[in-house]
Write a protein that holds these residues in place. Structure first.
Motif, PDB file in Angstrom:
ATOM      1  N   CYS A  73       0.840  -1.196   0.000  1.00 10.43           N
ATOM      2  CA  CYS A  73       0.000   0.000   0.000  1.00 10.43           C
ATOM      3  C   CYS A  73       0.880   1.252   0.000  1.00 10.43           C
ATOM      4  N   ARG A 122      -8.125   1.147  -5.120  1.00 11.63           N
ATOM      5  CA  ARG A 122      -8.042   1.737  -3.781  1.00 11.63           C
ATOM      6  C   ARG A 122      -7.564   3.184  -3.858  1.00 11.63           C
ATOM      7  N   ALA A 161      -8.934  -4.185   0.741  1.00  9.35           N
ATOM      8  CA  ALA A 161      -7.994  -3.653   1.730  1.00  9.35           C
ATOM      9  C   ALA A 161      -7.898  -4.669   2.865  1.00  9.35           C
ATOM     10  N   PRO A 176     -11.453   2.897   1.813  1.00  8.71           N
ATOM     11  CA  PRO A 176     -10.532   2.467   0.751  1.00  8.71           C
ATOM     12  C   PRO A 176     -10.953   2.902  -0.647  1.00  8.71           C
TER      13      PRO A 176
END
Length: 381
Positions: A73, A122, A161, A176
């Motif tokens: 991420c 995302r 996520a 997200p």
């Protein structure tokens, strides 16, 4: 205008530099519109999607491969992070944005970025793309002043996520979803919802689906659903479909139903040429069928529009490579042809300055899957 929302979206995409979010229920023509824009635009356009299969279906590449992004991420600042779980701006710049000259030039010459299945993107991934383009293009406008066209339906597949990822991201994001990214409020994007549904004609059924989707069910809607509730129902007749939560369950039901059909089993192997990764296969490499098999089309007809993604049929004849099906709705017979999916990459033509698509490989297969059972995700379309 026959479809004013579709024509408005097309005008925005082709003749302005305005960012757009183009949405609509399943069957409203989002994929067709995307491909029409790509075919007609004179801009340097690139198509990306969050997964390999989605990218192949959209005729583009994955977001991660286009921008060289890590699978961790992204934290939209320079805060210290666990490098095994996240990437901050500094690390992204130093370790992942070491593009070759050709890729740097391509990113700088890009006019339009088309993102398909944006509901699955995302927010941190969208911010990472924004950071890359601002940095490479040396332009502090959103996405480095590249026009962004986003296609998708937030009522369908959500972004993924995992718990560990969200534990990191929740300090920076409200949710997200892409619309809670930091760049989204800076875009002032035109939001266009396609209204005309091409896959259904039953007005009352469409109204019911819309009310369920928008969480405004009325008593008449509940009454209509209760009419169909039959606890002792046994689907002995053909034509019913089991909705399953997982692929393994759907595959098991389909395999058992196929085995119960009389007659020999016919197998059709996909024709793969060049480079086409298995993770991006759009359907089964080996398709097994018998006459009498209940099937579903997995893409729109690229030749004459006779079928669409989700259309049901029954296999009525197999002779060598010739497969005949009967459409479940119209009872018309149709001789199938193989569809071809392309694995592509983008490059910049040094002489013209145009972004061009290079075909790396192809996957050719009959566009069917067994359909005694399908997953809930597949049924959304």
């Amino acid at each position: 205008m026959k479809n004013p929302e579709l024509e408005l979206a097309e005008q925005f995409a082709l003749f302005t530099r305005r960012h757009c979010f183009i949405t609509g229920k399943a069957g409203t023509g989002k994929t067709t519109l995307l491909k029409d824009i790509v075919a007609r635009t004179r801009k340097n356009a690139v198509v990306v999607a969050p997964t390999g299969v989605a990218a192949i279906n959209a005729g583009g590449v994955t977001i991660h491969s286009m921008f060289g992004l890590p699978l961790t991420c992204f934290v939209p600042c320079d805060d210290f992070v666990d490098l095994n779980a996240a990437t901050n701006r500094r690390r992204l710049h130093r370790e992942h944005m070491r593009y070759r000259k050709e890729r740097t030039r391509l990113l700088r010459e890009m006019d339009t970025l088309i993102i398909d299945e944006v509901s699955m993107v995302r927010g941190d991934l969208l911010d990472a793309v924004d950071f890359v383009l601002r940095t490479v293009r040396r332009n502090e406008r959103p996405f480095g002043d590249v026009q962004v066209l986003m296609f998708g339906d937030v009522h369908q597949l959500p972004p993924v996520a995992k718990e560990r990822e969200w534990d990191i991201l929740k300090a920076y994001y409200r949710s997200p979803y892409f619309f809670d990214s930091l760049v989204w409020p800076q875009l002032d994007a035109a939001e266009i919802e396609l209204q005309t549904i091409y896959r259904q004609t039953d007005a009352r059924f469409l109204e019911l689906l819309r009310n369920i989707r928008e969480r405004r069910m009325g008593e008449e809607d509940y009454a209509l659903l209760r009419e169909r509730y039959r606890p002792d129902f046994n689907p002995a007749a053909e034509g019913y479909i089991l909705l399953a939560t997982h692929n393994a369950r759907a595959d098991g039901v389909n395999a058992s139903a196929l085995e119960r059909l009389p007659g020999p089993l016919f197998s059709f192997e996909a024709r793969i040429e060049g480079e086409f990764p298995e993770s991006a296969f759009p359907c089964d490499r080996v398709l097994s069928l018998k006459p009498g098999a209940q099937v579903m089309f997995i893409r729109n007809d690229s030749e004459d529009g006779r079928y669409y993604n989700g259309k049901l049929a029954v296999v009525t004849g197999i002779d060598g490579e010739d497969i005949t099906v009967t459409f479940s709705d119209s009872k018309e017979q149709y001789a199938l042809h193989r569809e071809k999916w392309e694995n592509i990459d983008y490059r910049l033509d040094a002489e013209t300055g145009e972004i061009v698509r290079d075909e790396l490989g192809t996957f050719s297969q009959f566009p069917l899957r067994l359909a005694w059972a399908v997953t809930i995700h597949k049924s959304q379309g």
